[in-house]
Design a protein around this motif. Sequence first.
Motif, PDB file in Angstrom:
ATOM      1  N   SER A 277       0.777  -1.135   0.024  1.00  0.00           N
ATOM      2  CA  SER A 277      -0.036  -0.075   0.016  1.00  0.00           C
ATOM      3  C   SER A 277       0.596   1.240   0.007  1.00  0.00           C
ATOM      4  O   SER A 277       0.405   2.337  -0.192  1.00  0.00           O
ATOM      5  N   ARG A 278       2.171   1.035   0.239  1.00  0.00           N
ATOM      6  CA  ARG A 278       2.957   2.132   0.331  1.00  0.00           C
ATOM      7  C   ARG A 278       2.809   3.193   1.418  1.00  0.00           C
ATOM      8  O   ARG A 278       3.084   4.359   1.257  1.00  0.00           O
ATOM      9  N   LYS A 279       2.291   2.744   2.285  1.00  0.00           N
ATOM     10  CA  LYS A 279       2.192   3.308   3.526  1.00  0.00           C
ATOM     11  C   LYS A 279       2.441   2.893   4.961  1.00  0.00           C
ATOM     12  O   LYS A 279       2.156   1.411   4.787  1.00  0.00           O
ATOM     13  N   LEU A 281       1.829   0.838   8.510  1.00  0.00           N
ATOM     14  CA  LEU A 281       0.311   0.204   9.207  1.00  0.00           C
ATOM     15  C   LEU A 281      -0.503   1.114   9.796  1.00  0.00           C
ATOM     16  O   LEU A 281       0.028   1.987  10.771  1.00  0.00           O
ATOM     17  N   PHE A 282      -1.823   0.987   9.562  1.00  0.00           N
ATOM     18  CA  PHE A 282      -2.697   1.986  10.527  1.00  0.00           C
ATOM     19  C   PHE A 282      -2.977   1.422  11.843  1.00  0.00           C
ATOM     20  O   PHE A 282      -3.231   0.346  12.027  1.00  0.00           O
ATOM     21  N   PHE A 335     -10.477  -3.966  10.644  1.00  0.00           N
ATOM     22  CA  PHE A 335     -10.708  -2.551  10.354  1.00  0.00           C
ATOM     23  C   PHE A 335      -9.331  -1.798  10.139  1.00  0.00           C
ATOM     24  O   PHE A 335      -9.159  -0.955   9.455  1.00  0.00           O
ATOM     25  N   ASN A 336      -8.354  -2.189  11.153  1.00  0.00           N
ATOM     26  CA  ASN A 336      -7.197  -1.332  10.919  1.00  0.00           C
ATOM     27  C   ASN A 336      -6.371  -1.941   9.545  1.00  0.00           C
ATOM     28  O   ASN A 336      -5.657  -1.030   8.954  1.00  0.00           O
ATOM     29  N   LEU A 338      -7.936  -2.411   6.781  1.00  0.00           N
ATOM     30  CA  LEU A 338      -8.793  -1.650   6.013  1.00  0.00           C
ATOM     31  C   LEU A 338      -8.115  -0.312   5.939  1.00  0.00           C
ATOM     32  O   LEU A 338      -7.858   0.336   4.719  1.00  0.00           O
ATOM     33  N   GLY A 339      -7.809   0.241   7.168  1.00  0.00           N
ATOM     34  CA  GLY A 339      -7.292   1.598   7.241  1.00  0.00           C
ATOM     35  C   GLY A 339      -6.008   1.653   6.727  1.00  0.00           C
ATOM     36  O   GLY A 339      -5.551   2.744   6.004  1.00  0.00           O
ATOM     37  N   MET A 341      -4.772   0.222   3.876  1.00  0.00           N
ATOM     38  CA  MET A 341      -5.136   0.158   2.716  1.00  0.00           C
ATOM     39  C   MET A 341      -5.617   1.647   1.989  1.00  0.00           C
ATOM     40  O   MET A 341      -5.353   2.121   0.897  1.00  0.00           O
ATOM     41  N   TRP A 342      -6.556   2.324   2.945  1.00  0.00           N
ATOM     42  CA  TRP A 342      -7.370   3.517   2.785  1.00  0.00           C
ATOM     43  C   TRP A 342      -6.015   4.545   2.404  1.00  0.00           C
ATOM     44  O   TRP A 342      -5.044   4.866   3.065  1.00  0.00           O
ATOM     45  N   GLY A 343      -5.999   5.149   1.393  1.00  0.00           N
ATOM     46  CA  GLY A 343      -5.359   6.274   1.227  1.00  0.00           C
ATOM     47  C   GLY A 343      -3.999   5.984   0.469  1.00  0.00           C
ATOM     48  O   GLY A 343      -3.025   6.825   0.257  1.00  0.00           O
ATOM     49  N   GLY A 344      -3.818   4.398   0.428  1.00  0.00           N
ATOM     50  CA  GLY A 344      -2.527   3.979  -0.235  1.00  0.00           C
ATOM     51  C   GLY A 344      -2.569   4.015  -1.870  1.00  0.00           C
ATOM     52  O   GLY A 344      -3.417   4.728  -2.427  1.00  0.00           O
ATOM     53  N   SER A 345      -1.285   3.691  -2.230  1.00  0.00           N
ATOM     54  CA  SER A 345      -1.172   3.301  -3.551  1.00  0.00           C
ATOM     55  C   SER A 345      -1.081   1.840  -3.891  1.00  0.00           C
ATOM     56  O   SER A 345       0.095   1.476  -3.824  1.00  0.00           O
ATOM     57  N   LEU A 346      -2.193   1.155  -3.848  1.00  0.00           N
ATOM     58  CA  LEU A 346      -2.232  -0.443  -3.834  1.00  0.00           C
ATOM     59  C   LEU A 346      -1.553  -1.048  -5.133  1.00  0.00           C
ATOM     60  O   LEU A 346      -1.870  -0.846  -6.242  1.00  0.00           O
TER      61      LEU A 346
END
Lengths: 620, 350
Positions: A277-279, A281-282, A335-336, A338-339, A341-346
């Motif tokens: 996801s290039r970010k 861990l949420f 949920f974390n 999913l968080g 992946m949210w806003g990532g560049s998958l």
Amino acid sequence: MVALANIGLIPRPVHPTGVWSWLTTVDHKRIGLLYGFTALAFSILGGIESLIIRAQLAAPNQSIVSPETYNSLFTMHGTTMVFMVVMPAGAAFFNYMVPLQIGARDVAFPRLNAFSYWVFLFGALLMNFSFFVGAFPDIGWFGYAPLTTNEYTTTGATDYWLLGLQVMGIGSLAAGFNFAVTILNLRAPGMTLMRMPLFTWMTLIVAFLLILAFPPLTIALTFLLFDRFFDMNFFNVSAGADPLLWQHLFWIFGHPEVYVLILPAMGIVSDVLPTFSRKPLFGYPMIVFAGIVIGFLGFGVWAHHMFTTGLGGWASAAFAGSTMVIAVPTGVKLFNWLGTMWGGSLRFKTPMLFAVGFIAMFLLGGLSGVMHAVVPVDTQQQDTYFIVAHFHYVLVGGSIFGLMAGLYYWWPKMTGRMLSERLGKWHFWLMFAGFNITFFPMHFLGVIGMPRRIYTYDADQGWAALNALVSAGSLVLTFSVLLLLVNLAISLRRGEKAGDNPWEAPSLEWATSSPPHHYNFAVVPTVRSRYPLWDEEANVVEPPPLPPHEEPHMPSPSYWPLMLAFSIVMLAVGLLIWQWHALIGIGFIVVMMVLGLRSIYGWVYEPPAVEAPAAVHAHT
Amino acid sequence: MPRPTLIRPTLLAVALMAIAVGMAACTSPLTTFEPASDAADRILSLYILITVAASIVGILVLGAMAYILIKFRARPGRKAQQIHGNNKLEIAWTIAPILVLVAIAIPTMVWIATSSSRAVADDAILVTATGYQWWFEFEYEGLGPDGGTLVTANELHLPVGRQVAIELRSVDVIHSFWVPALIGKTDMVPNRENRLEPFVPNEIGEFWGQCAEFCGVAHANMRFRVHVESLADFDAWVAEMNEQTRADPEPGSAEARGKRVFEVLGGCAACHTIAGTAAAGRIGPDLTLFGERTTVGAGILPATDENVRAWVSDLRSVKPGARFMPTFADTLSEAQIADVVTYLKSLRVP
């Protein structure tokens, strides 16, 4: 001391290659590979067992196998997949990756690590050896008393089952201690607990689960051993035994065992998702904390396997409640993710596909799990195919999909070569489809009344069409696994070179070469952040390989772990011989005890390393 | 690379679900969807509640995931947002599942409290069901001769609309008593006295039961039937079961020859009871009024003459692993076996 150490009858092994180097290795990476190959081999065996089961059930009233054989098949399919496939596959990754992830040169006790592997392998072989002396065990992987007592099980296969499991348990306990100590003590400077990669965190929790969960199983198996070998009465109902004793002991082990199987997969997914996801861990702390809470609560839900045994209202209510509570930290993790992946560049490389598949399938398995916490509903679903569907969603859609994500993710690190993305994607989609065609209809079979562990059913029971569909799905699933094997073989022969960090991942294992040097890191890295390879200021740079004379001293190979593991499994064999002929058995046991004590003695007085043979030669 | 989405698997799953639901609609005698008692009714309504709740959660989460996977897929120029977490959000999604679970826990706890404390009615039928490898015995308390016990096997008769309270026993390994249409399963555990929640069958019919705990070789073939019938039919059955002086079959008839084989030549009577005759063995299933039974071999085969003959001749050919009973094809002639079958089938309510 040196004189004592040299009492060994055989010189210490020093070969860097060849069979002996594998038999005597104490390198965590080689041991990891041994676990991995063993798991792969047993998964083929367990897979064949399940295919015969599906062939038998594909249509009503078939007699491809006898009922005795069918019972053996589902017993060994369950036992094999749990103890000889998913557990060692997890162990393969935590052996190979944990020291790399924490910036260590090896585990805390390298020889104990080798011992864990060999004792596991010998236990597994002992259990499967029952096939050659009559038949596989046929008492179910759960081995409920009193069906396992001499009165109701006349074949000796049950003895192989209980001794094999007991021996394998020793390996799990040793591994648990080893990895708890390794993770707590061998972290590189700056690698605080809250900077550890999630896979290492989950391994730490699994290590404690192994330490705490295996003793109840050991006790249960010891009781059974005394019943079967020495005519004691722990589970002898005609002497007044309460057979629920076995169920309590087994499930106090058995439920934490479920988390032993799933937490490594959760750890892998938690490492794979940020990379692709290039970010970051949420909610890293929440995911860690949720894992710890799951570890604790996992010891408080065992009797939900026993809602139909007549526990009474209070116990049912308590265990229904605790089972619902454990869904909360599991949901938090989900949920974390999913968080994350949210806003990532998958980037949907194969490891990411399996990680996403894991989340979806594990979600379904978790939801059907909560359905069982509703006790009245469980009284209809217990011991039906609904349960079979549920735990395959957890253990295949969950554990195996997670382990596949790990395999595609770390294979380049372990072999230095990439796997084919094209074959990988085919593997994923076919496995995803095959898995769902095989296991989703089982939910429906369960609610229309098909019980588990039946070798046959009648055409007028209304289960034929769905069973045919399930069996067809199992073929798709099998084909997808064959694609994986092809992919692995091609990669080993002519896979693209991987480089140190093909996925641009953040954790330390990607700082060293692929495959890593036997000493892992030339310079032990200093860690300044949770994502050392992403954080430019904290960047870890591994220097080029060292010339041989500057290599760090690593523990030398040793025979003793192998010898000790061998003597332990032979003690179990001694009991089987004792059944046949008491005196020969006792003689055999004494010899093996001497060998075992000699191995411990040799192990204790063995110096950590010997000089290379060339150097020895130069001195003389 | 192709557009990476979860649309394909989602569609696939939906299609599969549709097919599977269609297939599940075909009737199965052990389905949990056609309750015929108050207890099974309650369980089904809870099942529907939890299934709907789980499906809604599943669809919402999978939907959110599909949205994320499509919206945030890598595209040229997209930079991932470097977020580490969000406390409010994380607290929110810790509390949300707690609320859902509380909503599920309440009816669960209410069910546990009421079902485990449900009183046995004064006029309840009291039955003790005992599991054997691999058949069931049923004893009715107080319905036997002179207020004693009435014994039958593998086919339980119950009057519709009357509460029944069943105690569960086992004499060997663990079995489990399960009649999906009437009541969820409870295990029959040796040395323990389990009780089913008392329930009231509310529909006349023949319902299938099955042992639901793995109990050895013939576990798959350990089945039974429950006949829920009108009170008049039930009373007639009970009265005939208790008949102490059963008229001998006409001398020279096949029934008479079969009775002689059963009681003397074949030795069947050493293990089986037929109330009102000399047969009083207690090892195998009670065979009183066997002619009323719809099945043979613990619910596995329709009780046709042919199947009963196959059973008596060589029971292990139809129920592999069955214990104790000899293979009578070895000791009796075909004619003798045929006579026994005729005799057994003649044991009916007149």
